[in-house]
Scaffold this motif. Structure first.
Motif, PDB file in Angstrom:
ATOM      1  N   UNK A 177       0.779  -1.249   0.111  1.00 41.44           N
ATOM      2  CA  UNK A 177      -0.040  -0.009  -0.132  1.00 41.44           C
ATOM      3  C   UNK A 177       0.944   1.230  -0.146  1.00 41.44           C
ATOM      4  N   UNK A 178       2.221   1.070   0.652  1.00 41.43           N
ATOM      5  CA  UNK A 178       3.074   2.319   0.887  1.00 41.43           C
ATOM      6  C   UNK A 178       3.788   2.445  -0.422  1.00 41.43           C
ATOM      7  N   UNK A 179       3.578   1.575  -1.363  1.00 40.81           N
ATOM      8  CA  UNK A 179       4.626   1.323  -2.515  1.00 40.81           C
ATOM      9  C   UNK A 179       5.983   1.483  -2.360  1.00 40.81           C
ATOM     10  N   UNK A 180       6.294   0.600  -1.326  1.00 42.14           N
ATOM     11  CA  UNK A 180       7.969   0.416  -0.873  1.00 42.14           C
ATOM     12  C   UNK A 180       8.412  -0.640  -1.749  1.00 42.14           C
ATOM     13  N   UNK A 181       9.868  -0.335  -2.121  1.00 43.74           N
ATOM     14  CA  UNK A 181      10.605  -1.235  -2.928  1.00 43.74           C
ATOM     15  C   UNK A 181      11.432  -1.960  -1.745  1.00 43.74           C
ATOM     16  N   UNK A 182      11.357  -3.294  -1.390  1.00 36.55           N
ATOM     17  CA  UNK A 182      12.020  -4.124  -0.685  1.00 36.55           C
ATOM     18  C   UNK A 182      12.259  -5.353  -1.207  1.00 36.55           C
ATOM     19  N   UNK A 183      13.468  -6.086  -0.436  1.00 38.84           N
ATOM     20  CA  UNK A 183      13.870  -7.405  -0.696  1.00 38.84           C
ATOM     21  C   UNK A 183      13.598  -8.009   0.725  1.00 38.84           C
ATOM     22  N   UNK A 184      13.396  -9.449   0.522  1.00 38.90           N
ATOM     23  CA  UNK A 184      12.772 -10.480   1.647  1.00 38.90           C
ATOM     24  C   UNK A 184      13.518 -11.451   1.851  1.00 38.90           C
ATOM     25  N   UNK A 185      13.653 -12.148   3.121  1.00 42.61           N
ATOM     26  CA  UNK A 185      14.347 -13.406   3.269  1.00 42.61           C
ATOM     27  C   UNK A 185      13.231 -13.993   4.357  1.00 42.61           C
TER      28      UNK A 185
END
Length: 339
Positions: A177-185
């Motif tokens: 919703x916040x349009x955040x670009x991120x990576x995940x583990x």
């Protein structure tokens, strides 16, 4: 092959899992899934190499209780168990990732055996202490690398596409919703990371959110920051596409942009390029252009080259597959990369 078994009953599986300190590799598969056929061959090959590990094939749909116990939502899925604890999880037809996981835990068995031998010789205490210290340092280095692998990094149960708990799902939705670009583990895939991160960051629960290598907190804190408007101001400023592309190009001295990964190329040209680099024992970084259409389209304009794969050396474009082949024939390729 005595260490490779097809599970035929729930009781058989329970009995095998009850063995103390046993290391088991579980292969959840289905006869109708084509990727499973290929990975079954890989699984069999690994069983032949690592006799200390018990390899179990489990046809997922025939054993729903076992599949539910290990949260199997897709096949193939591979799980490494030590005793009754999950220490590694590989989802999908990822042969290299599976091989690395099995090799890592097979080495752990050998190290344990080595420590036991030292005990019999009266030298175990110092060796064991050194091994534990080295293991702790190695894990901390790995955790630091993971935390800093992206400007915004989240550690969740499952993946953004398939969260495995309500808190992780809520966080993924909130970041979307916040349009955040991120990576995940996926902390379910590695028990060392899952437990180690709690100590490393002194934070007992998941999910965990990091920005520029610093722990921000869990779901409740992120909710509060979003509600107060602080969260947006904490996010790193997004780089322009041109800067991002150049950073990728210069990430390693030799960089190749391909369709897929070196382990699973997704086109014949990419497969040939990877084979050329591997055959010549060249160390290289890669980027899967299928994972980011912005990079895929932007790179063509950035370097004025219309097709993939593309090979770069020290930030300069060498060319595509045909150019590389021509350079090899003329002897220029080896001269350039060893200059």
């Amino acid at each position: 092959m005595t260490n490779l078994l097809d599970i035929t009953s729930d009781q058989q599986f329970t009995d095998l899992c009850s063995k103390k300190d046993a290391v088991l590799a579980l292969n959840f598969w289905a006869s109708w899934a084509e990727p499973c056929q290929q990975m079954n061959d890989v699984f069999t090959e690994l069983a032949g190499k690592f006799s200390a590990i018990q390899f179990l094939k489990i046809e997922a749909e025939n054993f729903p209780d076992i599949s539910e116990q290990y949260e199997i939502s897709a096949v193939p899925t591979f799980i490494i168990l030590k005793g009754d604890k999950i220490v590694d999880r590989v989802e999908g037809a990822k042969a290299a990732e599976l091989s690395n996981a099995v090799t890592k835990h097979a080495k752990g068995i050998l190290n344990k055996f080595s420590n036991t031998t030292s005990l019999e010789n009266g030298n175990n205490n110092s060796n064991s202490s050194n091994n534990n210290n080295n293991k702790s340092k190695d894990l901390n280095t790995r955790l630091k690398t993971l935390i800093n692998s992206a400007p915004v990094m989240i550690f969740i149960k499952g993946t953004p596409q398939q969260p495995r708990c309500g808190f992780s799902r809520t966080l993924v939705d909130l970041l979307g919703e916040q349009k955040v670009k991120y990576s995940s583990f996926n902390i379910l895939a590695d028990e060392d990371v899952r437990q180690g991160l709690k100590v490393y960051s002194d934070w007992p629960t998941f999910p965990q959110v990091y920005i520029d290598g610093e722990l921000i907190g869990g779901l409740d804190i992120i909710k509060e920051l979003v509600a107060s408007g602080e969260f947006a101001s904490m996010l790193p400023k997004e780089k322009s596409l041109a800067v991002r592309l150049q950073d990728l190009i210069e990430k390693q001295p030799v960089m190749v942009f391909i369709k897929g990964t070196p382990q699973e190329p997704q086109c014949g040209f990419s497969r040939q390029m990877v084979a050329i680099l591997n055959d010549r024992h060249i160390k290289y970084g890669y980027f899967n252009i299928l994972s980011d259409d912005e990079v895929r389209q932007g790179l063509k304009t950035h370097v004025d080259w219309p097709t993939f794969p593309m090979l770069f050396y020290k930030g300069e474009l060498l060319g595509g597959l045909d150019i590389v082949k021509d350079m090899i024939e003329s002897g220029e390729f080896d001269q350039v990369l060893t200059a």
